[in-house]
Design an enzyme around this catalytic site. Structure first.
Site, PDB file in Angstrom:
ATOM      1  CG  ASP A   1       5.487  -0.697  -1.212  1.00 41.27           C
ATOM      2  OD1 ASP A   1       6.759  -1.650  -1.452  1.00 41.27           O
ATOM      3  OD2 ASP A   1       5.084  -0.367  -0.751  1.00 41.27           O
TER       4      ASP A   1
ATOM      5  CG  ASP B   1       5.335   8.300   8.495  1.00 37.56           C
ATOM      6  OD1 ASP B   1       4.215   9.056   8.806  1.00 37.56           O
ATOM      7  OD2 ASP B   1       6.494   8.139  10.083  1.00 37.56           O
ATOM      8  N   GLY B   2       2.507   5.224   6.607  1.00 32.84           N
ATOM      9  CA  GLY B   2       2.071   4.297   4.574  1.00 32.84           C
ATOM     10  C   GLY B   2       2.913   5.001   3.569  1.00 32.84           C
ATOM     11  N   GLY B   3       2.493   4.567   3.059  1.00 31.96           N
ATOM     12  CA  GLY B   3       2.851   4.901   1.984  1.00 31.96           C
ATOM     13  C   GLY B   3       2.331   6.045   1.140  1.00 31.96           C
ATOM     14  CG  PHE B   4       2.578   8.010  -2.215  1.00 29.54           C
ATOM     15  CD1 PHE B   4       3.505   8.777  -2.436  1.00 29.54           C
ATOM     16  CD2 PHE B   4       1.774   6.950  -2.213  1.00 29.54           C
ATOM     17  CE1 PHE B   4       4.261   7.911  -3.414  1.00 29.54           C
ATOM     18  CE2 PHE B   4       2.781   6.164  -3.471  1.00 29.54           C
ATOM     19  CZ  PHE B   4       4.054   6.560  -4.058  1.00 29.54           C
TER      20      PHE B   4
END
Length: 439
Positions: free
Chosen positions: A267, A131-134
């Site tokens: 990030d 799972d990455g950002g968004f």
């Protein structure tokens, strides 16, 4: 005149006093003729005034209703009316408009949704890489050669949510941000964007496939109780950790000094550092990144300092406290986050652990306290300690650099160019490792 307006007029007329001729019976003498004429004229004027007032009232009400409906339609436009497809369609339209406005639609291949769906076997859960950002990242085999790639499918809300009214806009902004920034970047230690898809069914980004997981996966291999998780990768040798730190510092030096305008990643975390098969590191996930503008009214630093005023965003444990206080984003915010990653390389510990004592929940606070009292050895990753006393001079030098990077005040931190120079100096220090090498 409209029927309901005629009814209103008739009702008004019925409420008026009857004409004089209707108010007298045969037992009374009729009034004089000039009285009859005055009464009829008065009645006619009253009726006319009543009708005029009703017409004006109707016109005012009609205008008010139309304005109300118009405002309601505008308010409903972003979220559209029915179903989740309207939200996705709106997001895809905004993304496509952004790409055209910035001339980006031809910078990278624009894959179709059907191509990427087929390449990921229908976004099969078995192809999930993480799972990455968004969004969720899937392994894909791109046509026509079947070349492996990583496809991130951004999570658009199925329908507008009162709790998160701007979720779709935020995710669309993240998508556009990555396309805009990564289209202009070229560096061996940055994950490369290969293409994208802005479709009403999904927003999709296509990256290099980096096959060896994330730095977080390699460092935080322990389970609760101190043992190793099943299938955990072997410990990373210290020389390799040092090389990885220098590689990410090289990427940050490029972002901050090698491109104009400068880019702040915002990030930098061990979960956003990807590991190649040969253990080289590459920084990815630019969804929160920002381009820095020249100093403006909200800048308080020197004339040459680049700053961006924006609400703090990032990952807990890595977020720059100076940025959190001032809302002023600079390159030094990335330096702080990088310092936390370096502390992870030294200790093998997570940046946030609620299982530790309250004052030690964040890794930066805990390790800084240990360094200040000369107890760094107590928090060094045991596999690194196991490499022998010969590595400790290098470990201490790297920990000291990380200590400077996580200084609470950004003005006390080195910039990425200084960090890279120091890491390269430390790499030249002789290491007395078992077998004569550490990689």
């Amino acid at each position: 005149m409209r029927p309901h307006l005629l009814l209103l007029a008739a009702a008004a007329v019925s409420c008026l006093p009857p004409p004089a001729s209707c108010r007298y019976s045969g037992h009374h003498s009729p009034p004089p003729k000039h009285h009859d004429k005055n009464g009829a004229l008065t009645a006619a004027l009253v009726v006319a005034a009543s009708l005029l007032a009703l017409v004006l009232l109707y016109l005012c009400a009609s205008i008010a209703v139309r304005r109300f409906r118009s405002r309601g339609a505008v308010g409903r436009e972003p979220s559209a009316a029915a179903g989740g497809s309207s939200s996705s369609s709106s997001a895809a339209s905004r993304a496509a408009a952004f790409l055209r406005r910035h001339g980006l639609q031809h910078h990278r291949p624009a894959f179709t949704y059907e191509q990427l769906r087929a390449a990921t076997a229908g976004f099969d859960a078995g192809r999930k890489l993480g799972d990455g950002g968004f969004g969720t990242v899937f392994l894909a085999y791109l046509p026509p050669s079947g070349r492996p790639a990583a496809v991130k499918r951004l999570h658009l809300p199925p329908s507008p949510s009162p709790s998160f009214p701007s979720a779709s806009a935020t995710i669309t902004k993240s998508f556009c941000n990555e396309v805009l920034i990564l289209s202009a970047l070229r560096h061996p230690h940055l994950v490369r964007l290969h293409g994208f898809c802005a479709d009403p069914r999904a927003l999709l980004l296509v990256y290099d496939f980096v096959p060896n997981g994330t730095l977080s996966h390699h460092l935080h291999r322990r389970v609760r109780g101190g043992g190793l998780a099943a299938g955990a990768p072997p410990p990373i040798p210290w020389r390799t950790r040092l090389a990885m730190a220098a590689q990410i510092a090289s990427a940050l030096e490029y972002l901050h000094f090698g491109v104009k305008p400068a880019v702040v990643h915002r990030d930098v975390t061990s979960s956003n550092i990807f590991v190649e098969a040969d253990m080289r590191a590459r920084l990815g996930d630019f969804g929160l990144s920002r381009l820095l503008a020249p100093p403006d009214a909200c800048a308080t630093g020197g004339a040459r300092e680049l700053v961006c005023c924006t609400a703090p965003q990032g990952t807990p444990g890595y977020l720059d406290p100076d940025y959190h206080r001032s809302f002023q984003l600079t390159e030094k915010s990335d330096v702080y986050s990088f310092g936390v990653v370096v502390l992870e390389l030294v200790t093998g510990l997570r940046p946030v652990d609620v299982g530790r004592e309250r004052r030690d929940v964040t890794l930066a606070d805990w390790v800084v306290a240990k360094i200040q009292v000369g107890e760094l050895r107590e928090v060094v990753d045991p596999p690194v300690l196991g490499e022998g006393a010969g590595v400790m001079a290098s470990v201490e030098a790297v920990a000291e650099l990380a200590f400077r990077c996580v200084a609470p005040d950004k003005d006390d931190r080195p910039d990425a160019r200084e960090v890279l120079a120091e890491l390269r100096r430390i790499q030249t220090m002789p290491l007395e490792l078992p077998g004569g090498n550490g990689s």
